[in-house]
Design a protein around this motif. Structure first.
Motif, PDB file in Angstrom:
ATOM      1  N   PHE A  39      24.145   8.816  34.548  1.00  0.00           N
ATOM      2  CA  PHE A  39      23.411   9.994  33.844  1.00  0.00           C
ATOM      3  C   PHE A  39      23.006   9.391  32.487  1.00  0.00           C
ATOM      4  O   PHE A  39      21.864   9.912  31.827  1.00  0.00           O
ATOM      5  CB  PHE A  39      24.542  11.005  33.656  1.00  0.00           C
ATOM      6  CG  PHE A  39      24.174  12.158  33.085  1.00  0.00           C
ATOM      7  CD1 PHE A  39      23.086  13.189  33.415  1.00  0.00           C
ATOM      8  CD2 PHE A  39      24.510  12.427  31.514  1.00  0.00           C
ATOM      9  CE1 PHE A  39      22.557  14.199  32.576  1.00  0.00           C
ATOM     10  CE2 PHE A  39      24.188  13.428  30.839  1.00  0.00           C
ATOM     11  CZ  PHE A  39      23.146  14.195  31.431  1.00  0.00           C
ATOM     12  N   TYR A  40      23.775   8.720  31.844  1.00  0.00           N
ATOM     13  CA  TYR A  40      23.243   8.098  30.384  1.00  0.00           C
ATOM     14  C   TYR A  40      22.298   7.081  30.531  1.00  0.00           C
ATOM     15  O   TYR A  40      21.533   7.324  29.450  1.00  0.00           O
ATOM     16  CB  TYR A  40      24.604   7.455  29.771  1.00  0.00           C
ATOM     17  CG  TYR A  40      25.830   8.584  29.633  1.00  0.00           C
ATOM     18  CD1 TYR A  40      25.709   9.388  28.952  1.00  0.00           C
ATOM     19  CD2 TYR A  40      26.981   8.129  30.417  1.00  0.00           C
ATOM     20  CE1 TYR A  40      27.070  10.273  28.639  1.00  0.00           C
ATOM     21  CE2 TYR A  40      28.032   8.991  30.348  1.00  0.00           C
ATOM     22  CZ  TYR A  40      28.160   9.824  29.440  1.00  0.00           C
ATOM     23  OH  TYR A  40      29.107  10.770  29.567  1.00  0.00           O
ATOM     24  N   VAL A  41      22.226   6.557  31.441  1.00  0.00           N
ATOM     25  CA  VAL A  41      21.049   5.552  31.592  1.00  0.00           C
ATOM     26  C   VAL A  41      19.552   6.438  31.747  1.00  0.00           C
ATOM     27  O   VAL A  41      18.745   6.295  31.478  1.00  0.00           O
ATOM     28  CB  VAL A  41      21.310   4.606  32.508  1.00  0.00           C
ATOM     29  CG1 VAL A  41      19.817   3.949  33.080  1.00  0.00           C
ATOM     30  CG2 VAL A  41      22.390   3.557  32.183  1.00  0.00           C
ATOM     31  N   ALA A  42      20.035   7.566  32.552  1.00  0.00           N
ATOM     32  CA  ALA A  42      18.629   8.338  32.809  1.00  0.00           C
ATOM     33  C   ALA A  42      18.239   9.192  31.469  1.00  0.00           C
ATOM     34  O   ALA A  42      17.157   9.268  31.077  1.00  0.00           O
ATOM     35  CB  ALA A  42      19.041   9.499  33.820  1.00  0.00           C
ATOM     36  N   CYS A  43      19.274   9.415  30.698  1.00  0.00           N
ATOM     37  CA  CYS A  43      18.950  10.027  29.302  1.00  0.00           C
ATOM     38  C   CYS A  43      18.319   8.801  28.577  1.00  0.00           C
ATOM     39  O   CYS A  43      17.009   9.296  27.952  1.00  0.00           O
ATOM     40  CB  CYS A  43      20.134  10.698  28.801  1.00  0.00           C
ATOM     41  SG  CYS A  43      20.856  11.848  29.407  1.00  0.00           S
ATOM     42  N   LEU A  44      18.517   7.796  28.367  1.00  0.00           N
ATOM     43  CA  LEU A  44      18.188   6.531  27.919  1.00  0.00           C
ATOM     44  C   LEU A  44      16.536   6.285  28.309  1.00  0.00           C
ATOM     45  O   LEU A  44      15.735   5.953  27.673  1.00  0.00           O
ATOM     46  CB  LEU A  44      18.779   5.350  28.004  1.00  0.00           C
ATOM     47  CG  LEU A  44      20.015   5.336  27.133  1.00  0.00           C
ATOM     48  CD1 LEU A  44      20.915   3.914  27.461  1.00  0.00           C
ATOM     49  CD2 LEU A  44      19.681   5.292  25.697  1.00  0.00           C
ATOM     50  N   GLN A  45      16.451   6.581  29.626  1.00  0.00           N
ATOM     51  CA  GLN A  45      15.029   6.566  30.386  1.00  0.00           C
ATOM     52  C   GLN A  45      14.019   7.308  29.614  1.00  0.00           C
ATOM     53  O   GLN A  45      12.910   7.191  29.463  1.00  0.00           O
ATOM     54  CB  GLN A  45      15.057   6.581  31.814  1.00  0.00           C
ATOM     55  CG  GLN A  45      13.752   6.234  32.367  1.00  0.00           C
ATOM     56  CD  GLN A  45      13.361   4.690  32.279  1.00  0.00           C
ATOM     57  OE1 GLN A  45      14.141   4.118  32.205  1.00  0.00           O
ATOM     58  NE2 GLN A  45      12.015   4.461  32.459  1.00  0.00           N
ATOM     59  N   VAL A  46      14.530   8.782  29.412  1.00  0.00           N
ATOM     60  CA  VAL A  46      13.667   9.436  28.778  1.00  0.00           C
ATOM     61  C   VAL A  46      13.152   8.988  27.309  1.00  0.00           C
ATOM     62  O   VAL A  46      12.150   9.254  26.684  1.00  0.00           O
ATOM     63  CB  VAL A  46      14.314  10.952  28.676  1.00  0.00           C
ATOM     64  CG1 VAL A  46      13.499  12.015  27.738  1.00  0.00           C
ATOM     65  CG2 VAL A  46      14.612  11.648  29.977  1.00  0.00           C
ATOM     66  N   LEU A  47      14.316   8.625  26.391  1.00  0.00           N
ATOM     67  CA  LEU A  47      14.063   8.257  25.127  1.00  0.00           C
ATOM     68  C   LEU A  47      13.237   7.031  25.326  1.00  0.00           C
ATOM     69  O   LEU A  47      12.257   6.718  24.530  1.00  0.00           O
ATOM     70  CB  LEU A  47      15.474   7.644  24.538  1.00  0.00           C
ATOM     71  CG  LEU A  47      15.368   7.063  23.312  1.00  0.00           C
ATOM     72  CD1 LEU A  47      14.704   8.083  22.266  1.00  0.00           C
ATOM     73  CD2 LEU A  47      16.664   6.540  22.883  1.00  0.00           C
ATOM     74  N   SER A  48      13.339   6.093  26.387  1.00  0.00           N
ATOM     75  CA  SER A  48      12.336   4.936  26.453  1.00  0.00           C
ATOM     76  C   SER A  48      10.949   5.370  26.717  1.00  0.00           C
ATOM     77  O   SER A  48      10.049   4.713  26.072  1.00  0.00           O
ATOM     78  CB  SER A  48      12.954   4.152  27.692  1.00  0.00           C
ATOM     79  OG  SER A  48      12.286   3.125  27.949  1.00  0.00           O
ATOM     80  N   GLY A  49      10.758   6.233  27.398  1.00  0.00           N
ATOM     81  CA  GLY A  49       9.482   6.749  27.642  1.00  0.00           C
ATOM     82  C   GLY A  49       8.644   7.146  26.440  1.00  0.00           C
ATOM     83  O   GLY A  49       7.599   6.895  25.861  1.00  0.00           O
ATOM     84  N   PHE A  50       9.441   8.065  25.445  1.00  0.00           N
ATOM     85  CA  PHE A  50       8.800   8.515  24.356  1.00  0.00           C
ATOM     86  C   PHE A  50       8.746   7.299  23.390  1.00  0.00           C
ATOM     87  O   PHE A  50       7.594   7.179  22.732  1.00  0.00           O
ATOM     88  CB  PHE A  50       9.941   9.470  23.511  1.00  0.00           C
ATOM     89  CG  PHE A  50       9.491   9.611  22.194  1.00  0.00           C
ATOM     90  CD1 PHE A  50       8.294  10.566  22.057  1.00  0.00           C
ATOM     91  CD2 PHE A  50      10.093   9.019  21.231  1.00  0.00           C
ATOM     92  CE1 PHE A  50       8.297  10.921  20.696  1.00  0.00           C
ATOM     93  CE2 PHE A  50      10.084   9.516  19.877  1.00  0.00           C
ATOM     94  CZ  PHE A  50       8.861  10.446  19.682  1.00  0.00           C
ATOM     95  N   LEU A  51       9.682   6.251  23.402  1.00  0.00           N
ATOM     96  CA  LEU A  51       9.498   5.062  22.298  1.00  0.00           C
ATOM     97  C   LEU A  51       8.119   4.224  22.903  1.00  0.00           C
ATOM     98  O   LEU A  51       7.568   3.677  22.027  1.00  0.00           O
ATOM     99  CB  LEU A  51      10.737   4.286  22.315  1.00  0.00           C
ATOM    100  CG  LEU A  51      11.838   4.875  21.787  1.00  0.00           C
ATOM    101  CD1 LEU A  51      13.061   4.068  21.972  1.00  0.00           C
ATOM    102  CD2 LEU A  51      11.651   4.988  20.252  1.00  0.00           C
ATOM    103  N   TYR A  52       8.124   4.151  23.938  1.00  0.00           N
ATOM    104  CA  TYR A  52       6.941   3.294  24.677  1.00  0.00           C
ATOM    105  C   TYR A  52       5.498   3.871  24.304  1.00  0.00           C
ATOM    106  O   TYR A  52       4.818   3.244  23.719  1.00  0.00           O
ATOM    107  CB  TYR A  52       6.900   3.535  26.146  1.00  0.00           C
ATOM    108  CG  TYR A  52       5.769   2.716  26.752  1.00  0.00           C
ATOM    109  CD1 TYR A  52       5.582   1.408  26.619  1.00  0.00           C
ATOM    110  CD2 TYR A  52       4.566   3.354  27.311  1.00  0.00           C
ATOM    111  CE1 TYR A  52       4.342   0.872  27.356  1.00  0.00           C
ATOM    112  CE2 TYR A  52       3.309   2.901  27.716  1.00  0.00           C
ATOM    113  CZ  TYR A  52       3.418   1.462  27.694  1.00  0.00           C
ATOM    114  OH  TYR A  52       2.333   0.967  28.420  1.00  0.00           O
ATOM    115  N   PHE A  53       5.692   5.321  24.121  1.00  0.00           N
ATOM    116  CA  PHE A  53       4.151   5.888  23.815  1.00  0.00           C
ATOM    117  C   PHE A  53       4.106   5.785  22.085  1.00  0.00           C
ATOM    118  O   PHE A  53       2.885   5.506  21.624  1.00  0.00           O
ATOM    119  CB  PHE A  53       4.069   7.395  24.072  1.00  0.00           C
ATOM    120  CG  PHE A  53       3.770   7.272  25.494  1.00  0.00           C
ATOM    121  CD1 PHE A  53       2.516   7.023  26.113  1.00  0.00           C
ATOM    122  CD2 PHE A  53       4.784   8.069  26.581  1.00  0.00           C
ATOM    123  CE1 PHE A  53       2.151   7.085  27.270  1.00  0.00           C
ATOM    124  CE2 PHE A  53       4.337   7.971  27.845  1.00  0.00           C
ATOM    125  CZ  PHE A  53       3.230   7.619  28.239  1.00  0.00           C
TER     126      PHE A  53
END
Length: 88
Positions: A39-53
């Motif tokens: 679950f925490y990794v899934a939340c980090l994946q959302v942050l990762s997408g934002f940071l990528y953009f």
């Protein structure tokens, strides 16, 4: 808002640098996925997408300063797109 900060303030380099650092850190943390942390990794994946953009916005902001020649600028943009697409 990120585009305005990158285009109209002197913080373009800092935005690109720190988004890259944080994105790399988030990706390193995502490696520890397990049934207890998914679950925490899934939340980090959302942050990762934002940071990528955010990082892509900062990167593209520099491309217009590479050349005044439109043909050469088109080549640079094509190369950057291929690199960014291949890195995702």
């Amino acid at each position: 808002i990120i585009g305005a900060v990158v285009d109209h303030t002197p913080y373009r380099l800092q935005v690109g640098k720190y988004s890259g650092y944080i994105l790399s850190t988030v990706k390193a943390i995502e490696v520890i996925v397990s049934p207890a942390t998914w679950f925490y990794v899934a939340c980090l994946q959302v942050l990762s997408g934002f940071l990528y953009f955010v990082h892509v916005v900062a990167t593209y902001a520099y491309t217009s300063e590479l050349s005044k020649d439109t043909v050469e600028q088109t080549k640079y943009n094509s190369y950057f797109f291929v690199i960014l697409y291949g890195s995702t």
